[in-house]
Enzyme design. Structure first.
Site, short mmCIF file in Angstrom:
data_model
loop_
_atom_site.label_atom_id
_atom_site.label_comp_id
_atom_site.label_asym_id
_atom_site.label_seq_id
_atom_site.Cartn_x
_atom_site.Cartn_y
_atom_site.Cartn_z
N MET A 30 0.84 -1.21 0.00
CA MET A 30 0.00 0.00 0.00
C MET A 30 0.87 1.25 0.00
SD MET A 30 -3.28 -0.92 2.30
CE MET A 30 -2.47 -0.77 3.89
N GLY A 31 2.19 1.08 -0.16
CA GLY A 31 3.06 2.24 -0.25
C GLY A 31 3.60 2.70 1.09
N TYR A 32 4.30 3.83 1.06
CA TYR A 32 5.06 4.36 2.19
C TYR A 32 6.01 3.27 2.70
CZ TYR A 32 6.16 8.17 5.20
OH TYR A 32 6.83 9.21 5.78
N HIS A 37 8.97 -3.87 3.70
CA HIS A 37 8.65 -4.03 2.28
C HIS A 37 9.92 -4.35 1.49
CE1 HIS A 37 5.50 -1.02 3.66
NE2 HIS A 37 4.73 -1.96 3.14
N GLY A 147 4.44 -10.53 3.87
CA GLY A 147 5.12 -10.52 5.17
C GLY A 147 4.35 -11.31 6.21
N ILE A 176 10.20 -7.82 9.91
CA ILE A 176 11.34 -6.93 10.11
C ILE A 176 10.97 -5.93 11.22
CG2 ILE A 176 12.91 -5.26 9.04
CD1 ILE A 176 13.13 -8.12 7.87
N LYS A 184 8.15 -3.06 12.10
CA LYS A 184 8.06 -1.91 11.19
C LYS A 184 6.68 -1.89 10.54
CE LYS A 184 12.92 -1.41 10.28
NZ LYS A 184 13.36 -0.03 10.43
P1 AMP Z 1 1.29 -3.06 3.41
O1 AMP Z 1 1.92 -2.00 2.57
O2 AMP Z 1 1.18 -2.72 4.86
O3 AMP Z 1 0.02 -3.61 2.82
O4 AMP Z 1 2.30 -4.28 3.38
C1 AMP Z 1 2.69 -4.87 2.17
C2 AMP Z 1 3.43 -6.14 2.46
O5 AMP Z 1 4.56 -5.86 3.28
C3 AMP Z 1 2.57 -7.16 3.23
O6 AMP Z 1 2.81 -8.46 2.72
C4 AMP Z 1 3.08 -7.00 4.64
O7 AMP Z 1 2.93 -8.17 5.42
C5 AMP Z 1 4.54 -6.72 4.40
N1 AMP Z 1 5.13 -6.06 5.57
C6 AMP Z 1 4.70 -4.93 6.18
N2 AMP Z 1 5.45 -4.67 7.27
C7 AMP Z 1 6.35 -5.66 7.37
C8 AMP Z 1 7.39 -5.98 8.29
N3 AMP Z 1 7.66 -5.20 9.36
N4 AMP Z 1 8.14 -7.08 8.07
C9 AMP Z 1 7.88 -7.88 7.00
N5 AMP Z 1 6.91 -7.66 6.10
C10 AMP Z 1 6.15 -6.56 6.27
#
Ligand code: AMP
Length: 282
Positions: A30-32, A37, A147, A176, A184
């Site tokens: 979803m960015g940022y 990521h 993740g 992570i 994170k």
């Molecule tokens: P999001 O942008 O929050 O939808 O996350 C995108 C992907 O990054 C998802 O598969 C999350 O599980 C993964 N992700 C987000 N935070 C972490 C983290 N701290 N460690 C590992 N993977 C992550």
């Protein structure tokens, strides 16, 4: 590294790659973007010839009272993260590109989506499954990387791929964390200094629960009680849930006898954070 905004462009580029016999890894986000990521993008680029990263803040997976409007965005920064981690293509569509007028087809899953985050976010997994299925159809990756931070989402996606016979390998990657233990998350940017301090109670309780399991505790209620007590002692924290569930079904269990997941969701002020640990070697 290229950024495209349309489905047609992604299709054209990835079709050319497939024609050349190249494998394609995919990382939906979803960015940022942060190091969590980046770790997924690195895993994908280590194991595939090309890596596509989607940056799409999917309105469908947010409830009416959730943080869609305030969710942090910075596509220029995201491009640098993707580039440094070895990504080849960013797909950054507008909502109108993903959901045309009259859009009315959804991927709706029962059971796995009815526990944990599904209870407090009733529309969330319908939005996640629908958008991930669409993205899979657009990118047609060989492998997709998720993740373990979003453990229920990972289980739901694995289940969807299996139920709907999608020919994609799903890879789960480790959580992570900051050096202080905090997992994170793009949502950590919402936290004030005192809330950041308070948020450490999530990882502290996760590490304590994990230690109890490693030392042989199998009574789920005992572990949950200790973790609940620790989190409740933090004045800025409000528990949404602390649960231990079967890893396959996401249903609560009393004793840990099969692979399981201990997952928590806690409000720190107004910010809802999640964390977990997997119990795989039982
Ligand atoms: P999001 O942008 O929050 O939808 O996350 C995108 C992907 O990054 C998802 O598969 C999350 O599980 C993964 N992700 C987000 N935070 C972490 C983290 N701290 N460690 C590992 N993977 C992550």
């Amino acid at each position: 590294m290229k950024l495209v905004k349309t489905i047609a462009e992604v299709r054209e580029i990835t079709a050319e790659w497939r024609k050349q016999g190249l494998t394609v890894g995919f990382v939906p986000t979803m960015g940022y973007l942060h190091e969590g990521h980046a770790s997924l993008i690195e895993a994908s680029s280590a194991n595939n010839d090309k890596t596509v990263v989607s940056v799409f803040l999917n309105p469908m997976q947010f409830g009416a009272n959730e943080d869609l409007a305030s969710y942090p965005r910075d596509i220029e920064r995201d491009q640098k993260v993707v580039e440094a981690a070895g990504g080849d293509l960013i797909f950054n569509p507008e909502p109108s590109e993903m959901y045309h007028e009259g859009f009315s087809s959804f991927v709706d899953m029962t059971v796995l989506t009815e526990e944990l985050c599904g209870l407090s976010r009733p529309v969330h997994f319908r939005g996640v499954c629908t958008v991930v299925a669409k993205l899979f159809n657009i990118v047609k990756p060989d492998r997709a990387y998720f993740g373990k931070k979003d453990a229920q989402q990972l289980a739901v996606i694995r289940h969807m791929v299996d139920d709907l016979n999608m020919d994609i390998e799903i890879i789960g990657c480790p959580i992570i964390r900051e050096e202080n233990g905090l997992a994170k998350s793009s949502r950590n940017t919402y936290l004030s200094a005192s809330e950041q301090e308070a948020a450490l109670v999530l990882s502290r309780s996760i590490f304590m629960g994990e230690k109890m399991v490693n030392e042989g505790e199998r009574d789920a209620e005992k572990i949950i009680a200790e973790m609940t007590q620790m989190i409740s002692a933090e004045p800025l924290a409000k528990i949404d849930y602390v649960k231990i569930v079967d890893l396959g079904t996401m249903q609560q269990i009393q004793r840990i006898e099969k692979p399981a997941l201990c997952a928590i969701a806690v409000y720190i002020g107004k910010t809802r954070l999640i964390d977990n640990f997997f119990i795989e070697n039982v």
